[in-house]
Motif scaffolding. Structure first.
Motif, PDB file in Angstrom:
ATOM      1  N   LYS A 135       0.806  -1.228   0.000  1.00  0.00           N
ATOM      2  CA  LYS A 135       0.000   0.000   0.000  1.00  0.00           C
ATOM      3  C   LYS A 135       0.834   1.271   0.000  1.00  0.00           C
ATOM      4  CE  LYS A 135      -0.616  -0.263   5.033  1.00  0.00           C
ATOM      5  NZ  LYS A 135      -1.624  -0.447   6.102  1.00  0.00           N
ATOM      6  N   CYS A 136       2.159   1.114   0.175  1.00  0.00           N
ATOM      7  CA  CYS A 136       3.042   2.285   0.192  1.00  0.00           C
ATOM      8  C   CYS A 136       4.009   2.301  -0.992  1.00  0.00           C
ATOM      9  CB  CYS A 136       3.824   2.325   1.498  1.00  0.00           C
ATOM     10  SG  CYS A 136       2.790   2.553   2.958  1.00  0.00           S
ATOM     11  N   GLN A 137       3.823   1.405  -1.939  1.00  0.00           N
ATOM     12  CA  GLN A 137       4.694   1.374  -3.107  1.00  0.00           C
ATOM     13  C   GLN A 137       4.372   2.528  -4.062  1.00  0.00           C
ATOM     14  OE1 GLN A 137       4.411  -2.596  -4.718  1.00  0.00           O
ATOM     15  NE2 GLN A 137       5.146  -3.526  -2.828  1.00  0.00           N
ATOM     16  N   LYS A 138       5.350   2.840  -4.909  1.00  0.00           N
ATOM     17  CA  LYS A 138       5.237   3.931  -5.881  1.00  0.00           C
ATOM     18  C   LYS A 138       5.080   5.296  -5.208  1.00  0.00           C
ATOM     19  CE  LYS A 138       3.327   1.018  -9.534  1.00  0.00           C
ATOM     20  NZ  LYS A 138       2.255   0.843 -10.531  1.00  0.00           N
ATOM     21  N   GLN A 139       5.613   5.389  -3.988  1.00  0.00           N
ATOM     22  CA  GLN A 139       5.576   6.650  -3.248  1.00  0.00           C
ATOM     23  C   GLN A 139       6.980   7.149  -2.921  1.00  0.00           C
ATOM     24  OE1 GLN A 139       2.610   8.153  -2.673  1.00  0.00           O
ATOM     25  NE2 GLN A 139       1.548   6.435  -3.631  1.00  0.00           N
ATOM     26  N   GLY A 140       8.010   6.501  -3.475  1.00  0.00           N
ATOM     27  CA  GLY A 140       9.383   6.937  -3.234  1.00  0.00           C
ATOM     28  C   GLY A 140      10.029   6.346  -2.001  1.00  0.00           C
TER      29      GLY A 140
END
Length: 229
Positions: A135-140
């Motif tokens: 759920k926290c991927q593609k957020q740097g």
């Protein structure tokens, strides 16, 4: 291979609607992992790696037993919460680069540790594994872990270069390149050679007399398993 979910996802990408998570919207703090983080790290790895979870958990636990390894976590704290939540984890462990004709795989398999590099040989590390909560991927988060890890390796570990085996589309964003070296992985690669990349922390660290440094990598024992490559 099982180093990171980024490489795995590249093989079977399905467009999805992005679900905004309160965790994903917060800026993580990157710090060294502590013994009390282990339960939460295992939970994170289980979510991030799916069917490969046990293999990756065993790898992390094995690498954590080596003092010279670097383990970092990305943590956030939601409003009204008393404890941090770990949303990402990365490990860097030391490796040796030895002349190709002197390395025997049976010796590599049984070696328990990596020795200090000979004079003139760059001090190198490998990034593996890297995991981020889905759920926290593609957020740097992963990029922040990589950047902080390489800063620490350069300043506190006197490292000259870092290697990684993973999605070039992802790791190239942090400066990794497959054409920056001529170092062979310990085992035959199951993914294209472009996935076998390096980043020089010291300019020219992977070159000698104008030519790319040649040799074969020797990792710590937990990484010396053909199924990881």
């Amino acid at each position: 291979g099982a180093y990171d979910q980024q490489r795995k996802k590249q093989q079977s990408f399905t467009p999805q609607l992005r679900v905004t998570s309160p965790l994903a919207a917060m800026e993580p703090i990157i710090r060294r992992s502590a013994a009390e983080d282990m339960e939460e790290i295992i939970s994170l790895l289980s979510e991030a790696f799916g069917d490969e979870r046990q293999q990756i958990i065993d790898l992390v636990q094995g690498l954590l037993a080596v003092m010279s390894s670097l383990s970092l976590v990305a943590v956030i704290r939601e409003e009204n919460e008393k404890e941090d939540t770990i949303v990402g984890h990365v490990m860097f462990s030391p490796v040796d680069i030895e002349p190709q004709d002197t390395v025997q795989h049976d010796q590599l398999e049984s070696k328990k540790s990596v020795s200090s590099p000979p004079t003139g040989t760059p001090k190198c590390y490998i990034l593996a594994p890297l995991g981020v909560l889905p759920k926290c991927q593609k957020q740097g988060v992963g990029k922040s872990l990589i950047q902080r890890g390489m800063e620490l390796l350069s300043k506190e570990y006197d490292a000259d270069a870092v290697f990684v085996y993973g999605d070039p589309g992802y790791y190239s964003k942090s400066g990794f390149r497959s054409d920056s070296h001529n170092v062979q992985a310990p085992f035959p690669l199951s993914y294209p050679v472009e996935a076998w990349q390096a980043f020089e922390l010291s300019s020219g660290a992977l070159s000698r007399n104008g030519e790319k440094l040649a040799g074969t990598m020797q990792c710590l024992e937990p990484l010396m398993k053909a199924e990881l490559w």
